[in-house]
Design a protein around this motif. Sequence first.
Motif, PDB file in Angstrom:
ATOM      1  N   ALA A 182       6.720  60.890 -51.795  1.00 41.55           N
ATOM      2  CA  ALA A 182       7.627  59.892 -52.373  1.00 41.55           C
ATOM      3  C   ALA A 182       9.069  60.140 -51.941  1.00 41.55           C
ATOM      4  CB  ALA A 182       7.511  59.911 -53.894  1.00 41.55           C
ATOM      5  N   ALA A 183       9.453  61.419 -51.849  1.00 38.62           N
ATOM      6  CA  ALA A 183      10.819  61.744 -51.422  1.00 38.62           C
ATOM      7  C   ALA A 183      11.058  61.322 -49.979  1.00 38.62           C
ATOM      8  CB  ALA A 183      11.068  63.241 -51.591  1.00 38.62           C
ATOM      9  N   ARG A 207      11.477  57.485 -49.859  1.00 39.63           N
ATOM     10  CA  ARG A 207      12.806  57.044 -50.308  1.00 39.63           C
ATOM     11  C   ARG A 207      13.841  57.272 -49.220  1.00 39.63           C
ATOM     12  NH1 ARG A 207      11.084  59.543 -55.118  1.00 39.63           N
ATOM     13  NH2 ARG A 207      12.271  61.435 -54.617  1.00 39.63           N
ATOM     14  N   TRP A 208      13.806  58.453 -48.591  1.00 41.28           N
ATOM     15  CA  TRP A 208      14.756  58.774 -47.529  1.00 41.28           C
ATOM     16  C   TRP A 208      14.642  57.790 -46.369  1.00 41.28           C
ATOM     17  CZ3 TRP A 208      13.208  60.689 -42.597  1.00 41.28           C
ATOM     18  CH2 TRP A 208      14.272  61.086 -41.756  1.00 41.28           C
ATOM     19  N   ASP A 248       8.335  52.991 -48.995  1.00 43.22           N
ATOM     20  CA  ASP A 248       7.615  53.250 -50.235  1.00 43.22           C
ATOM     21  C   ASP A 248       6.227  53.748 -49.868  1.00 43.22           C
ATOM     22  OD1 ASP A 248       7.058  53.368 -52.940  1.00 43.22           O
ATOM     23  OD2 ASP A 248       7.617  51.289 -53.337  1.00 43.22           O
ATOM     24  N   GLN A 276       0.429  54.929 -54.325  1.00 44.03           N
ATOM     25  CA  GLN A 276       1.254  54.838 -55.535  1.00 44.03           C
ATOM     26  C   GLN A 276       0.432  54.923 -56.810  1.00 44.03           C
ATOM     27  OE1 GLN A 276       3.704  51.443 -56.035  1.00 44.03           O
ATOM     28  NE2 GLN A 276       4.979  51.828 -54.242  1.00 44.03           N
ATOM     29  N   CYS A 326       3.736  55.433 -44.996  1.00 42.87           N
ATOM     30  CA  CYS A 326       4.614  54.622 -45.830  1.00 42.87           C
ATOM     31  C   CYS A 326       4.465  53.135 -45.531  1.00 42.87           C
ATOM     32  CB  CYS A 326       6.066  55.008 -45.619  1.00 42.87           C
ATOM     33  SG  CYS A 326       6.440  56.741 -45.935  1.00 42.87           S
ATOM     34  N   LYS A 347       6.701  49.173 -46.153  1.00 45.89           N
ATOM     35  CA  LYS A 347       7.948  48.477 -46.487  1.00 45.89           C
ATOM     36  C   LYS A 347       7.564  47.037 -46.783  1.00 45.89           C
ATOM     37  CE  LYS A 347      11.674  49.529 -44.266  1.00 45.89           C
ATOM     38  NZ  LYS A 347      12.739  49.654 -43.219  1.00 45.89           N
TER      39      LYS A 347
END
Length: 301
Positions: free
Chosen positions: A131-132, A135-136, A140, A219, A297, A299
């Motif tokens: 998750a980190a 975010r960077w 998501d 998620q 990830c 988007k």
Amino acid sequence: MRWIAGGEFTMGSLAFYPEEAPLARVKVAGFWIDETPVTNRQFAAFVAATGHVTVAEIAPDPKDYPGMLPGMDRAGSLVFRKSAVPVGTDDPSRWWEFSFGADWRHPHGPDSSLDGLEDHPVVHIAWSDAAAYARWAGKDLPTEAEWEFAARGGLEGKDYAWGDELAPGGAMMANYWQGLFPFANTLADGWERTSPVRTYPANGYGLYDMIANVWEWTQDWWQENRKKGSDCCVVANPRGGKLKESFDPAQPQVRIGRKVIKGGSHLCAENYCQRYRPAARHPEMIDTSTSHIGFRCVKRG
């Protein structure tokens, strides 16, 4: 990243494991998704930019783990160790070892390194680490429905991401275990552990390694059976359960949530864990890292 236009599909399966039921008609909106799992090279860039320290690199606090055995309050992670003799597959402790000093930089234990593994999927990633990174990167983590839709690559109702045959014509379509797990791997696919991304053919959406190689975080909180929508309706991007519903009933003293992981890994075999399929799903505690879990990830919009 690859653009997935979205659409409707039948989520789940009735042919393999009960937690994959029920079947449900589901729709997802269009989204972008990473073409491959996040690699060691990409994760290293994230760590260099942010100084992020992964869960596996932090010694656990005994206060958070009542009953922790003496000496276990040291940083480390779970590493697969092939058994020396054939063993039953009912006890994962026969092939998992908590290795002090194992982490994403040392995937096989404290004396290993990333030399030659730069383009392999990063492993020993707990959910918060994934998750980190997301975010960077301005992204998501995918929902379970988004992940499964993307993994199917446009094939409706097929067992695998490439059709209904695991190895069509003898061709290896993904990095999974060939032979008797966890003792004998014939290496028909050429890899004992992880393989470089893009080693195997892309699916119909141009995505690589959606199946096997490494499990991937989503998620969604785990629930044993996904809720079926109304028979009259298509469910829009259904989400998992709630944190308190995701706890492991076999460990009532452990109050750590579990998220859904998807895709199977290089440790899935025909005699154990046939989860190298889009519909397959498995629960994983969010504080757990292993040598066969990574992520990719998305988007949206």
